[in-house]
Design a protein around this motif. Structure first.
Motif, PDB file in Angstrom:
ATOM      1  N   TYR A  30     -44.808 -16.544 -66.503  1.00  0.00           N
ATOM      2  CA  TYR A  30     -45.855 -15.473 -66.650  1.00  0.00           C
ATOM      3  C   TYR A  30     -45.741 -14.328 -66.102  1.00  0.00           C
ATOM      4  O   TYR A  30     -44.457 -13.911 -65.501  1.00  0.00           O
ATOM      5  CB  TYR A  30     -46.848 -16.377 -65.683  1.00  0.00           C
ATOM      6  CG  TYR A  30     -46.385 -16.698 -64.413  1.00  0.00           C
ATOM      7  CD1 TYR A  30     -46.597 -15.856 -63.225  1.00  0.00           C
ATOM      8  CD2 TYR A  30     -46.017 -17.750 -64.196  1.00  0.00           C
ATOM      9  CE1 TYR A  30     -45.961 -16.336 -61.783  1.00  0.00           C
ATOM     10  CE2 TYR A  30     -45.342 -18.171 -62.808  1.00  0.00           C
ATOM     11  CZ  TYR A  30     -45.465 -17.219 -61.909  1.00  0.00           C
ATOM     12  OH  TYR A  30     -45.150 -17.613 -60.300  1.00  0.00           O
ATOM     13  N   VAL A  31     -46.412 -13.169 -66.408  1.00  0.00           N
ATOM     14  CA  VAL A  31     -46.214 -11.797 -66.064  1.00  0.00           C
ATOM     15  C   VAL A  31     -46.289 -11.816 -64.550  1.00  0.00           C
ATOM     16  O   VAL A  31     -47.437 -12.464 -64.047  1.00  0.00           O
ATOM     17  CB  VAL A  31     -47.500 -10.922 -67.021  1.00  0.00           C
ATOM     18  CG1 VAL A  31     -47.681  -9.588 -66.401  1.00  0.00           C
ATOM     19  CG2 VAL A  31     -47.576 -11.213 -68.392  1.00  0.00           C
ATOM     20  N   PRO A  32     -45.691 -10.908 -63.904  1.00  0.00           N
ATOM     21  CA  PRO A  32     -45.662 -10.686 -62.505  1.00  0.00           C
ATOM     22  C   PRO A  32     -47.154 -10.722 -61.931  1.00  0.00           C
ATOM     23  O   PRO A  32     -48.030  -9.651 -62.667  1.00  0.00           O
ATOM     24  CB  PRO A  32     -44.809  -9.415 -62.489  1.00  0.00           C
ATOM     25  CG  PRO A  32     -43.699  -9.527 -63.450  1.00  0.00           C
ATOM     26  CD  PRO A  32     -44.711  -9.980 -64.625  1.00  0.00           C
ATOM     27  N   LYS A  33     -47.462 -11.228 -60.960  1.00  0.00           N
ATOM     28  CA  LYS A  33     -48.713 -10.877 -60.146  1.00  0.00           C
ATOM     29  C   LYS A  33     -48.308 -10.062 -58.938  1.00  0.00           C
ATOM     30  O   LYS A  33     -47.385 -10.591 -58.219  1.00  0.00           O
ATOM     31  CB  LYS A  33     -49.371 -12.107 -59.723  1.00  0.00           C
ATOM     32  CG  LYS A  33     -49.876 -12.800 -60.895  1.00  0.00           C
ATOM     33  CD  LYS A  33     -50.888 -14.125 -60.357  1.00  0.00           C
ATOM     34  CE  LYS A  33     -50.219 -14.931 -59.364  1.00  0.00           C
ATOM     35  NZ  LYS A  33     -50.826 -15.987 -58.858  1.00  0.00           N
ATOM     36  N   VAL A  34     -48.781  -8.808 -58.951  1.00  0.00           N
ATOM     37  CA  VAL A  34     -48.312  -7.853 -57.774  1.00  0.00           C
ATOM     38  C   VAL A  34     -49.087  -7.333 -56.945  1.00  0.00           C
ATOM     39  O   VAL A  34     -50.563  -7.272 -57.302  1.00  0.00           O
ATOM     40  CB  VAL A  34     -47.685  -6.610 -58.589  1.00  0.00           C
ATOM     41  CG1 VAL A  34     -46.681  -5.975 -57.624  1.00  0.00           C
ATOM     42  CG2 VAL A  34     -46.682  -7.139 -59.734  1.00  0.00           C
ATOM     43  N   SER A  35     -48.859  -7.434 -55.521  1.00  0.00           N
ATOM     44  CA  SER A  35     -49.921  -6.740 -54.422  1.00  0.00           C
ATOM     45  C   SER A  35     -49.078  -5.857 -53.564  1.00  0.00           C
ATOM     46  O   SER A  35     -47.971  -5.980 -53.432  1.00  0.00           O
ATOM     47  CB  SER A  35     -50.684  -7.926 -53.686  1.00  0.00           C
ATOM     48  OG  SER A  35     -49.693  -8.707 -53.057  1.00  0.00           O
ATOM     49  N   LEU A  36     -49.801  -4.744 -53.124  1.00  0.00           N
ATOM     50  CA  LEU A  36     -49.182  -3.897 -52.499  1.00  0.00           C
ATOM     51  C   LEU A  36     -49.991  -3.819 -51.188  1.00  0.00           C
ATOM     52  O   LEU A  36     -51.155  -3.766 -51.014  1.00  0.00           O
ATOM     53  CB  LEU A  36     -49.300  -2.399 -52.886  1.00  0.00           C
ATOM     54  CG  LEU A  36     -48.427  -1.346 -52.371  1.00  0.00           C
ATOM     55  CD1 LEU A  36     -46.900  -1.589 -51.982  1.00  0.00           C
ATOM     56  CD2 LEU A  36     -48.700   0.015 -53.116  1.00  0.00           C
ATOM     57  N   GLU A  37     -49.200  -3.732 -49.905  1.00  0.00           N
ATOM     58  CA  GLU A  37     -49.712  -3.680 -48.561  1.00  0.00           C
ATOM     59  C   GLU A  37     -48.954  -2.772 -47.773  1.00  0.00           C
ATOM     60  O   GLU A  37     -47.675  -2.493 -48.206  1.00  0.00           O
ATOM     61  CB  GLU A  37     -49.494  -4.998 -48.150  1.00  0.00           C
ATOM     62  CG  GLU A  37     -50.296  -6.060 -48.885  1.00  0.00           C
ATOM     63  CD  GLU A  37     -50.336  -7.487 -48.010  1.00  0.00           C
ATOM     64  OE1 GLU A  37     -49.240  -7.710 -46.928  1.00  0.00           O
ATOM     65  OE2 GLU A  37     -50.746  -8.442 -48.541  1.00  0.00           O
TER      66      GLU A  37
ATOM     67  N   ARG B 216     -49.138  -4.762 -62.690  1.00  0.00           N
ATOM     68  CA  ARG B 216     -49.095  -3.336 -61.644  1.00  0.00           C
ATOM     69  C   ARG B 216     -50.100  -3.804 -60.428  1.00  0.00           C
ATOM     70  O   ARG B 216     -50.915  -4.840 -60.644  1.00  0.00           O
ATOM     71  CB  ARG B 216     -49.717  -2.466 -62.666  1.00  0.00           C
ATOM     72  CG  ARG B 216     -49.990  -1.028 -61.561  1.00  0.00           C
ATOM     73  CD  ARG B 216     -50.822   0.205 -62.469  1.00  0.00           C
ATOM     74  NE  ARG B 216     -50.731   1.118 -61.834  1.00  0.00           N
ATOM     75  CZ  ARG B 216     -51.606   1.705 -60.753  1.00  0.00           C
ATOM     76  NH1 ARG B 216     -52.282   0.796 -60.848  1.00  0.00           N
ATOM     77  NH2 ARG B 216     -51.535   2.824 -60.424  1.00  0.00           N
ATOM     78  N   SER B 217     -49.415  -3.490 -59.336  1.00  0.00           N
ATOM     79  CA  SER B 217     -50.228  -3.743 -57.990  1.00  0.00           C
ATOM     80  C   SER B 217     -51.731  -3.159 -57.996  1.00  0.00           C
ATOM     81  O   SER B 217     -51.853  -2.111 -58.771  1.00  0.00           O
ATOM     82  CB  SER B 217     -49.418  -3.343 -56.775  1.00  0.00           C
ATOM     83  OG  SER B 217     -49.235  -1.909 -56.738  1.00  0.00           O
ATOM     84  N   ASN B 218     -52.219  -3.289 -56.818  1.00  0.00           N
ATOM     85  CA  ASN B 218     -53.576  -2.509 -56.311  1.00  0.00           C
ATOM     86  C   ASN B 218     -52.834  -1.035 -56.062  1.00  0.00           C
ATOM     87  O   ASN B 218     -51.863  -0.821 -55.597  1.00  0.00           O
ATOM     88  CB  ASN B 218     -54.211  -3.045 -55.311  1.00  0.00           C
ATOM     89  CG  ASN B 218     -53.236  -3.448 -54.048  1.00  0.00           C
ATOM     90  OD1 ASN B 218     -52.373  -4.243 -54.479  1.00  0.00           O
ATOM     91  ND2 ASN B 218     -53.312  -3.155 -53.045  1.00  0.00           N
ATOM     92  N   ASN B 219     -53.787  -0.203 -55.942  1.00  0.00           N
ATOM     93  CA  ASN B 219     -53.335   1.106 -55.277  1.00  0.00           C
ATOM     94  C   ASN B 219     -53.794   1.119 -53.721  1.00  0.00           C
ATOM     95  O   ASN B 219     -54.926   0.478 -53.277  1.00  0.00           O
ATOM     96  CB  ASN B 219     -54.303   2.275 -55.756  1.00  0.00           C
ATOM     97  CG  ASN B 219     -53.928   2.736 -57.006  1.00  0.00           C
ATOM     98  OD1 ASN B 219     -52.864   2.919 -57.627  1.00  0.00           O
ATOM     99  ND2 ASN B 219     -55.040   3.148 -58.009  1.00  0.00           N
TER     100      ASN B 219
END
Length: 396
Positions: free
Chosen positions: A191-198, A278-281
């Motif tokens: 599956y396509v990467p699931k990305v989050s930024l913190e 792409r992650s969240n901003n």
């Protein structure tokens, strides 16, 4: 299996024998076949002599399916023997079950067909599909003309939650309580990467000041693993620059001694064979002391008793809330201007000063300093006030 051959009548008393595949069956040590002796059971209601003989076959095997057993009764070489035969029918558990597809990764949301075959069951096997402990009902089943092979086809659309799940093809004879066979695969769902930024766990994003170190964490969930992660600041790619205080890895971004230029939106994008995610901003806000928006030294010519309006614009975050004006005159005296000698109007981004020199002591440099919650402006904005002729000069 016990077979009883019953013979009626005959004089002299007939001899009964059991046969299979053209050979007479006899009891012998180590054999699974037991042939009983002929036994007369007296006369029936029709006054005929009844003679019987048993055949016992122990430990029936699959090879004895459709085997023919013949009972022969003979009492004289002057008459033809009487014969009767039976053919063995058996309930058989399936011999094998096999998912015939080549093992391969699946892609989330893409339709895939699994095929499973079982043979050797009598009657034909029933095939069911299971995902973990849940039965799947999207399959069809076919049986070969000879009834020996059952083929089941499953339509399956995997989701991310199916990754590492257990897909099982199970075959059983519905008329037998035992003999269930199954083959299972561990599902590998791409599956396509699931990305989050913190922000880093030990950071307080509401209290980042110029000169602090900042740390971001890019959390990637992907199968297969991401082969590349790109960081962006306000849509511009962030390059690894240790000498410049910027350290970039696939999972983290560290910026040493952040400044105003580092403020803005940050994101990370991970790539694998399925695509890019792409992650969240994440908004980075950097607090800093006020600085002049334009050149911090300007020269202004003004005559005595003439009014001039000076504008002190600064860049600051949070916005500057306090402005102070100072005059360093030609006699070397430093004075803080008050409303008695000047009029200042405070705005969010700057301060306006209305100034009128009335003597030689009113010429020199006017300095403007602003302050916010971070601190006081270090380099003031300077206006060099020099005498002018009779013409009026102003700077705004």
């Amino acid at each position: 299996m016990t077979l009883t051959c019953v013979v009626s009548g005959g004089r002299p008393k007939p001899e009964i024998s059991w046969w299979s595949d053209g050979a007479e069956l006899k009891s012998r040590e180590g054999s699974s076949v037991t042939v009983g002796s002929s036994k007369g059971d007296g006369r029936s209601a029709t006054n005929m002599d009844i003679t019987t003989r048993l055949l016992v076959v122990q430990n029936l095997s699959r090879s004895q399916l459709h085997t023919s057993y013949t009972c022969m009764a003979n009492n004289s070489n002057k008459t033809n023997p009487l014969m009767t035969s039976v053919s063995v029918e058996m309930l058989l558990a399936p011999l094998s079950v096999n998912i015939v597809n080549s093992y391969q990764p699946l892609s989330k949301g893409n339709e895939f067909k699994f095929e499973c075959q079982s043979f050797g069951s009598r009657p034909p096997a029933k095939i069911t599909w299971w995902k973990d402990n849940l039965r799947l009902n999207t399959s069809t089943e076919e049986v070969s003309d000879d009834g020996n092979i059952t083929t089941s086809k499953l339509l399956f659309i995997p989701e991310i939650s199916d990754h590492d799940g257990r897909l099982t093809c199970r075959a059983h004879n519905p008329r037998l309580a035992t003999g269930v066979l199954e083959q299972a695969w561990t599902l590998n769902v791409n599956y396509v990467p699931k990305v989050s930024l913190e922000f880093g766990s030990k950071m307080n994003p509401k209290n980042i000041k110029e000169g602090d170190d900042v740390y971001f964490e890019c959390i990637v969930d992907a199968n297969p693993n991401a082969y590349k992660v790109i960081w962006r600041h306000n849509k511009e790619v962030v390059a690894n620059n240790p000498k410049g205080g910027v350290m970039v890895t696939d999972s983290a971004l560290a910026i040493q001694a952040v400044g105003r230029k580092n403020a803005g939106n940050y994101s990370c994008t991970a790539y694998n064979v399925e695509g890019d995610g792409r992650s969240n901003n994440v908004q980075l806000t950097v607090d800093y002391k006020p600085v002049c928006k334009t050149s911090y030294i300007r020269t202004v010519a003004v005559g005595r008793h003439e009014d001039i309006k000076l504008r002190c614009d600064v860049d600051a975050y949070p916005p500057a809330k306090d402005f102070q004006w100072y005059l360093n005159n030609t006699s070397g005296t430093s004075l803080e201007l008050t409303l008695g000698s000047a009029h200042s109007t405070l705005r969010m981004s700057g301060s306006s000063l209305h100034y009128r020199p009335t003597s030689d002591a009113d010429y020199g440099s006017l300095a403007c300093k602003a302050a916010n919650s971070v601190g006081v402006q270090e380099q003031p904005c300077l206006f060099i006030i020099i005498p002018a002729g009779k013409s009026k000069s102003a700077c705004s």
